[in-house]
Scaffold this motif. Structure first.
Motif, PDB file in Angstrom:
ATOM      1  N   THR A 141      25.509  66.794  74.785  1.00  0.00           N
ATOM      2  CA  THR A 141      26.024  65.540  74.226  1.00  0.00           C
ATOM      3  C   THR A 141      25.466  64.362  75.026  1.00  0.00           C
ATOM      4  O   THR A 141      25.612  64.331  76.249  1.00  0.00           O
ATOM      5  N   ASP A 200      37.107  60.873  80.994  1.00  0.00           N
ATOM      6  CA  ASP A 200      36.038  61.747  81.474  1.00  0.00           C
ATOM      7  C   ASP A 200      34.791  60.904  81.709  1.00  0.00           C
ATOM      8  O   ASP A 200      33.850  60.891  80.919  1.00  0.00           O
ATOM      9  N   ARG A 217      34.788  60.745  75.100  1.00  0.00           N
ATOM     10  CA  ARG A 217      35.597  61.453  76.082  1.00  0.00           C
ATOM     11  C   ARG A 217      36.122  60.523  77.174  1.00  0.00           C
ATOM     12  O   ARG A 217      37.124  60.837  77.834  1.00  0.00           O
ATOM     13  N   GLU A 273      33.961  66.324  69.485  1.00  0.00           N
ATOM     14  CA  GLU A 273      35.285  66.692  68.983  1.00  0.00           C
ATOM     15  C   GLU A 273      36.224  66.919  70.163  1.00  0.00           C
ATOM     16  O   GLU A 273      35.814  67.436  71.213  1.00  0.00           O
ATOM     17  N   ARG A 274      37.477  66.515  70.022  1.00  0.00           N
ATOM     18  CA  ARG A 274      38.405  66.597  71.148  1.00  0.00           C
ATOM     19  C   ARG A 274      38.661  68.047  71.545  1.00  0.00           C
ATOM     20  O   ARG A 274      39.229  68.826  70.781  1.00  0.00           O
ATOM     21  N   ASP A 275      38.206  68.371  72.745  1.00  0.00           N
ATOM     22  CA  ASP A 275      38.391  69.695  73.325  1.00  0.00           C
ATOM     23  C   ASP A 275      38.270  69.525  74.829  1.00  0.00           C
ATOM     24  O   ASP A 275      37.432  68.761  75.308  1.00  0.00           O
ATOM     25  N   PHE A 276      39.096  70.231  75.583  1.00  0.00           N
ATOM     26  CA  PHE A 276      39.093  70.030  77.025  1.00  0.00           C
ATOM     27  C   PHE A 276      37.783  70.464  77.677  1.00  0.00           C
ATOM     28  O   PHE A 276      37.330  69.842  78.635  1.00  0.00           O
ATOM     29  N   THR A 277      37.175  71.513  77.211  1.00  0.00           N
ATOM     30  CA  THR A 277      35.940  71.992  77.831  1.00  0.00           C
ATOM     31  C   THR A 277      34.781  71.053  77.523  1.00  0.00           C
ATOM     32  O   THR A 277      34.775  70.346  76.512  1.00  0.00           O
ATOM     33  N   PRO A 331      31.496  69.493  76.182  1.00  0.00           N
ATOM     34  CA  PRO A 331      30.595  69.737  75.047  1.00  0.00           C
ATOM     35  C   PRO A 331      29.182  70.000  75.563  1.00  0.00           C
ATOM     36  O   PRO A 331      28.831  69.630  76.681  1.00  0.00           O
TER      37      PRO A 331
END
Length: 283
Positions: free
Chosen positions: A108, A30, A24, A99-103, A105
């Protein structure tokens, strides 16, 4: 000597050090970073940098992966393995691989990366000649107090400065200087008062800034924390900027306008000397 980096618990040759393309930090910026100086093989004012790392991580909801003692062990091990006597230690923590997602994880593991850079600090020739600075619009987000790895605006500002033959860019918002692209900005008025912007979400709480303010108080140098304009900067008797990599760097011109007699001013030179004394006694 093979350069060694630290990645998630391992010390690796730099060419073998890597992180996932799904990290991220790479996908979203991030993450948080810190930089501490090394002088004489020792970390400079490192407790302040690690405290700021903790705060920045907390502000974006990342758990600090290491206690202070472990961070210090990693830093000193890297300094030793790379034979760094003068330079920098860089730390970066991201929210990890997912996995690419804005919220965010869940559960992790963070990604932790650290490396050293050899750098001339004590005999930096720029400190003898003084730095040229330009002013640029501050186009960054509203939480500049967080030491985020999202540095594109700073990269563009620094590149604009380089193309203008300058060493640093002072960023401007609503007519006032916020900070440098990688530093804290100071001016010295013709009356001898040192001015720097007060802390807020508009600027990073510089560790070197904090030390310089304390040194000014200790040695009876008048200092005020307030906003100052581009016009005040252009009309200043002196200017300088502070950072972990530059310590105290005198400024001799801004936007092509020469400050003072075009040489590093006495206040900046004095504070640079005082900071070196401070740095040599701290870790």
């Amino acid at each position: 000597m093979t350069r060694i980096a630290y990645v998630n618990g391992e010390y690796l040759p730099l060419e073998q050090a890597s992180v996932s393309v799904m990290d991220r930090g790479f996908l979203f910026a991030d993450g948080i970073y810190e930089v501490a100086a090394v002088l004489g093989g020792r970390l400079v004012d490192n407790a302040g940098h690690l405290a700021r790392l903790e705060r920045s991580l907390s502000e974006i909801g990342i758990a600090n992966p290491h206690p202070v003692e472990e961070w210090v062990r990693i830093e000193t091990e890297l300094v030793s393995r790379n034979g760094v006597t003068e330079g920098l230690v860089y730390l970066q923590v991201t929210r990890g691989v997912a996995e690419r997602d804005f919220t965010f994880p869940k559960d992790t593991p963070t990604t932790v990366v650290a490396f050293t850079q050899a750098k001339t600090i004590t005999d930096n020739p720029l400190a003898e000649t003084g730095a040229k600075v330009i002013t640029v619009p501050d186009i960054r987000w509203q939480r500049r107090d967080i030491k985020s790895v999202a540095l594109l605006a700073q990269v563009l500002a620094k590149q604009q400065a380089a193309e203008a033959g300058a060493a640093e860019a002072f960023m401007v918002e609503d007519g006032s200087i916020t900070e440098g692209s990688s530093s804290t900005a100071f001016i010295v008025t013709k009356e001898g008062t040192i001015i720097t912007r007060p802390l807020s979400n508009a600027l990073l709480p510089g560790i070197t800034r904090r030390a310089v303010i304390a040194l000014a108080a200790e040695f009876d140098l008048k200092l005020e924390e307030r906003l100052f304009s581009v016009e005040e900067l252009h009309d200043a008797a002196e200017a300088f900027y502070t950072s972990a990599s530059a310590f105290v760097m005198p400024v001799v011109s801004v936007d092509g306008k020469v400050l003072g007699d075009g040489r590093p001013g006495p206040v900046a030179r004095r504070l640079r000397e005082l900071y070196f004394t401070f740095a040599e006694a701290r870790d």
